[in-house]
Design a protein around this motif. Structure first.
Motif, PDB file in Angstrom:
ATOM      1  N   ASP A 198      -3.724 -12.079  -4.140  1.00  0.00           N
ATOM      2  CA  ASP A 198      -3.170 -13.137  -3.286  1.00  0.00           C
ATOM      3  C   ASP A 198      -2.388 -12.549  -2.114  1.00  0.00           C
ATOM      4  OD1 ASP A 198      -4.300 -14.938  -5.015  1.00  0.00           O
ATOM      5  OD2 ASP A 198      -2.454 -15.287  -6.153  1.00  0.00           O
ATOM      6  N   GLU A 199      -1.664 -11.472  -2.357  1.00  0.00           N
ATOM      7  CA  GLU A 199      -0.849 -10.879  -1.297  1.00  0.00           C
ATOM      8  C   GLU A 199      -1.723 -10.149  -0.266  1.00  0.00           C
ATOM      9  OE1 GLU A 199       2.828 -10.486   0.495  1.00  0.00           O
ATOM     10  OE2 GLU A 199       2.290 -11.579  -1.343  1.00  0.00           O
ATOM     11  N   CYS A 200      -2.790  -9.507  -0.731  1.00  0.00           N
ATOM     12  CA  CYS A 200      -3.640  -8.743   0.185  1.00  0.00           C
ATOM     13  C   CYS A 200      -4.580  -9.629   0.984  1.00  0.00           C
ATOM     14  CB  CYS A 200      -4.450  -7.709  -0.601  1.00  0.00           C
ATOM     15  SG  CYS A 200      -3.460  -6.348  -1.274  1.00  0.00           S
ATOM     16  N   GLN A 201      -4.882 -10.811   0.494  1.00  0.00           N
ATOM     17  CA  GLN A 201      -5.749 -11.713   1.248  1.00  0.00           C
ATOM     18  C   GLN A 201      -5.097 -12.226   2.524  1.00  0.00           C
ATOM     19  OE1 GLN A 201      -6.954 -14.724  -1.542  1.00  0.00           O
ATOM     20  NE2 GLN A 201      -8.756 -13.580  -2.217  1.00  0.00           N
ATOM     21  N   GLY A 223      -6.792  -9.968   5.254  1.00  0.00           N
ATOM     22  CA  GLY A 223      -8.228 -10.055   5.478  1.00  0.00           C
ATOM     23  C   GLY A 223      -8.962 -10.304   4.177  1.00  0.00           C
ATOM     24  N   GLU A 224     -10.277 -10.348   4.275  1.00  0.00           N
ATOM     25  CA  GLU A 224     -11.109 -10.638   3.107  1.00  0.00           C
ATOM     26  C   GLU A 224     -11.078  -9.477   2.120  1.00  0.00           C
ATOM     27  OE1 GLU A 224     -15.769 -11.693   1.978  1.00  0.00           O
ATOM     28  OE2 GLU A 224     -15.090 -11.670   4.072  1.00  0.00           O
ATOM     29  N   VAL A 225     -10.801  -9.797   0.861  1.00  0.00           N
ATOM     30  CA  VAL A 225     -10.732  -8.804  -0.211  1.00  0.00           C
ATOM     31  C   VAL A 225     -12.023  -8.866  -1.017  1.00  0.00           C
ATOM     32  CG1 VAL A 225      -9.509  -8.061  -2.284  1.00  0.00           C
ATOM     33  CG2 VAL A 225      -8.224  -8.927  -0.328  1.00  0.00           C
ATOM     34  N   LYS A 250     -12.979  -5.821   3.325  1.00  0.00           N
ATOM     35  CA  LYS A 250     -14.259  -5.876   4.020  1.00  0.00           C
ATOM     36  C   LYS A 250     -14.196  -5.146   5.348  1.00  0.00           C
ATOM     37  CE  LYS A 250     -17.739  -9.090   5.774  1.00  0.00           C
ATOM     38  NZ  LYS A 250     -18.116 -10.517   5.981  1.00  0.00           N
ATOM     39  N   ASP A 251     -13.043  -5.196   6.028  1.00  0.00           N
ATOM     40  CA  ASP A 251     -12.895  -4.601   7.353  1.00  0.00           C
ATOM     41  C   ASP A 251     -11.855  -3.491   7.319  1.00  0.00           C
ATOM     42  OD1 ASP A 251     -14.694  -6.511   8.372  1.00  0.00           O
ATOM     43  OD2 ASP A 251     -13.054  -7.961   8.618  1.00  0.00           O
ATOM     44  N   PHE A 252     -11.991  -2.575   8.282  1.00  0.00           N
ATOM     45  CA  PHE A 252     -11.035  -1.476   8.395  1.00  0.00           C
ATOM     46  C   PHE A 252      -9.675  -1.974   8.884  1.00  0.00           C
ATOM     47  CE2 PHE A 252     -15.218   0.565   9.063  1.00  0.00           C
ATOM     48  CZ  PHE A 252     -15.181   1.469   8.020  1.00  0.00           C
ATOM     49  N   ARG A 294     -11.765   1.632   3.924  1.00  0.00           N
ATOM     50  CA  ARG A 294     -11.518   0.215   3.628  1.00  0.00           C
ATOM     51  C   ARG A 294     -10.828   0.016   2.277  1.00  0.00           C
ATOM     52  NH1 ARG A 294     -17.060  -0.333   5.313  1.00  0.00           N
ATOM     53  NH2 ARG A 294     -17.590  -0.645   3.126  1.00  0.00           N
ATOM     54  N   ILE A 295     -10.598   1.108   1.538  1.00  0.00           N
ATOM     55  CA  ILE A 295      -9.996   1.011   0.204  1.00  0.00           C
ATOM     56  C   ILE A 295      -8.550   1.482   0.272  1.00  0.00           C
ATOM     57  CG2 ILE A 295     -10.159   1.780  -2.190  1.00  0.00           C
ATOM     58  CD1 ILE A 295     -13.134   2.209  -1.755  1.00  0.00           C
ATOM     59  N   VAL A 296      -7.624   0.644  -0.218  1.00  0.00           N
ATOM     60  CA  VAL A 296      -6.191   0.918  -0.183  1.00  0.00           C
ATOM     61  C   VAL A 296      -5.701   1.169  -1.612  1.00  0.00           C
ATOM     62  CG1 VAL A 296      -3.927   0.023   0.463  1.00  0.00           C
ATOM     63  CG2 VAL A 296      -5.927  -0.512   1.856  1.00  0.00           C
ATOM     64  N   ILE A 297      -4.897   2.222  -1.764  1.00  0.00           N
ATOM     65  CA  ILE A 297      -4.354   2.597  -3.067  1.00  0.00           C
ATOM     66  C   ILE A 297      -2.895   2.170  -3.148  1.00  0.00           C
ATOM     67  CG2 ILE A 297      -3.888   4.501  -4.651  1.00  0.00           C
ATOM     68  CD1 ILE A 297      -6.840   3.911  -4.296  1.00  0.00           C
ATOM     69  N   PHE A 298      -2.531   1.540  -4.282  1.00  0.00           N
ATOM     70  CA  PHE A 298      -1.154   1.134  -4.569  1.00  0.00           C
ATOM     71  C   PHE A 298      -0.641   1.947  -5.755  1.00  0.00           C
ATOM     72  CE2 PHE A 298      -2.939  -2.359  -2.295  1.00  0.00           C
ATOM     73  CZ  PHE A 298      -1.905  -2.976  -1.627  1.00  0.00           C
ATOM     74  N   LYS A 299       0.575   2.490  -5.624  1.00  0.00           N
ATOM     75  CA  LYS A 299       1.216   3.205  -6.725  1.00  0.00           C
ATOM     76  C   LYS A 299       2.506   2.495  -7.115  1.00  0.00           C
ATOM     77  CE  LYS A 299      -0.431   7.985  -6.475  1.00  0.00           C
ATOM     78  NZ  LYS A 299      -0.015   9.404  -6.369  1.00  0.00           N
ATOM     79  N   HIS A 300       2.878   2.657  -8.401  1.00  0.00           N
ATOM     80  CA  HIS A 300       4.104   2.085  -8.990  1.00  0.00           C
ATOM     81  C   HIS A 300       4.027   0.564  -9.046  1.00  0.00           C
ATOM     82  CE1 HIS A 300       5.366   6.148  -8.301  1.00  0.00           C
ATOM     83  NE2 HIS A 300       5.405   6.005  -6.983  1.00  0.00           N
ATOM     84  N   LEU A 301       2.837   0.051  -9.330  1.00  0.00           N
ATOM     85  CA  LEU A 301       2.693  -1.391  -9.523  1.00  0.00           C
ATOM     86  C   LEU A 301       3.206  -1.838 -10.884  1.00  0.00           C
ATOM     87  CD1 LEU A 301      -0.831  -2.212  -8.036  1.00  0.00           C
ATOM     88  CD2 LEU A 301       1.324  -3.245  -7.343  1.00  0.00           C
TER      89      LEU A 301
END
Length: 388
Positions: free
Chosen positions: A281-284, A287-289, A308-310, A252-259
């Motif tokens: 705001d973009e990830c909501q 789904g629920e963050v 919250k969800d896969f 359920r955890i997403v990694i962002f690089k080069h932000l």
């Protein structure tokens, strides 16, 4: 006249007994005893507690046991303590029964292994005949699962069996073991004499017969700490469950690089809040963050978003990967659960950061001083012009 004289004598004797009893009471305060004239109970005076207590002697124990019976403590230590206290008071305990040795429970010996008949009310096995010769294990599972949940074995595999001949070819019959006896009755009603791929199949409750002599050594040993049907009872409730393997909580955890570039925060420390808000705001949209983190010291500009969800995490990776943000192309993926992106500050970096912060404070103070002086100069010039 004689009657009055007898009355006077009785009163005199009563007063004499009362005086003697009073004297005994006075002497009892020095450790003596006192006898209750109503029932004859002997009391002892306890100087520490300052109270009268019944004297425990052979007569008292005999009267107590006759009224209340005997008390046999279960704890041997308690029995030993009572015996020692009785010996200290000088009471004979020869009439007590000897302690009986504790009876050990006999272990039930395992019965000799042998053949046994299965009760029809608990027999959940179904014998199927008339199956097509090209049926697969999955097709047989799909057919039999229409009538109920199929029990799993110790390895988690469904208890299904297709019989083969000596050459390894299918014989057209099989065995199915259900979790509940009601599934057997349902299979007899729905599947018996039904058509399946052009074949008429026959369903009947399985009956086991012993061939030859029974050899318990050939029986498959059960694995320890595993109960029959454990975990399968949950499938009988009304919850909707997704098929497939169970996913890890880290999915359920997403990694962002080069932000971002870590040097950008040295120039503007408030920029980290702007990036965090933009990312949330973009990830909501997917789904629920639950949580957003930025690892501001990582050279790759790493951030993480916990959903919250896969499904929301999967959609985020699908939509956000390779997108552009702040002139940089993002790299988005699911966290592996082991990589630590937190970078600790070294002592040298800490000293440099403090020094830059002091210079910033000094610069801001000097600028404020210059602005104050310029405002004061303008005020003086305006005052002189007014006077002139």
């Amino acid at each position: 006249m004689a009657a009055s004289e007898n009355t006077d004598i009785d009163e005199f004797e009563f007063q004499l007994r009362a005086q003697q009893q009073f004297q005994k009471t006075q002497e009892s305060s020095d450790g003596q005893t006192y006898t209750d004239p109503t029932d004859g109970t002997v009391y002892e005076w306890d100087s520490q507690k300052k109270a009268w207590f019944p004297k425990i002697d052979a007569a008292f124990l005999a009267a107590y046991h006759s009224n209340y019976g005997f008390y046999q403590p279960d704890n041997p230590d308690e029995q030993a303590g009572t015996t020692s206290e009785t010996q200290n008071t000088g009471v004979e305990t020869s009439d007590k029964k000897e302690e009986e040795p504790p009876q050990t429970k006999k272990k039930r010996l395992p019965s000799n292994p042998g053949w046994f008949e299965v009760d029809e009310d608990h027999n959940t096995n179904v014998y199927v005949s008339g199956l097509p010769l090209d049926i697969s294990q999955d097709e047989f599972h799909t057919l039999m699962s229409k009538c109920g949940i199929i029990m799993n074995d110790d390895d988690g595999c469904p208890k299904l069996k297709l019989y083969h001949d000596i050459n390894g070819r299918l014989k057209g019959d099989g065995l199915c073991c259900y979790l509940k006896i009601e599934s057997v009755q349902l299979a007899l009603q729905l599947l018996d004499q039904s058509d399946y791929k052009g074949n008429t199949i026959k369903i009947e409750q399985a009956k086991f017969q012993m061939k030859g002599s029974y050899d318990p050594s050939l029986k498959k040993k059960k694995k320890p700490n595993k109960k029959k049907g454990k975990g399968q009872e949950r499938q009988l409730d009304w919850r909707e469950r997704k098929e497939g393997p169970k996913r890890s909580k880290y999915d359920r955890i997403v990694i962002f690089k080069h932000l971002f570039d870590p040097k950008e925060f040295e120039e503007d420390a408030m920029l980290i809040n702007e990036i965090r808000d933009d990312l949330r705001d973009e990830c909501q949209k997917f789904g629920e963050v639950k949580k957003v983190l930025l690892f501001d010291r990582h050279v790759d500009g790493v951030g993480s978003v916990a959903f919250k969800d896969f499904d929301a995490a999967d959609q985020c990776v699908l939509k956000m990967n390779s997108r552009w943000y702040g002139g940089k192309q993002l790299e988005v993926f699911i966290w592996d659960g082991t990589t630590n992106y937190q970078v600790e500050e070294t002592e040298k970096e800490r000293e440099q950061r403090i020094k830059q912060w002091e210079q910033f404070l000094e610069g801001s103070t000097s600028e404020e001083t210059k602005e104050t002086e310029s405002q004061q100069t303008k005020t003086n010039e305006s005052t002189e012009t007014t006077h002139s």
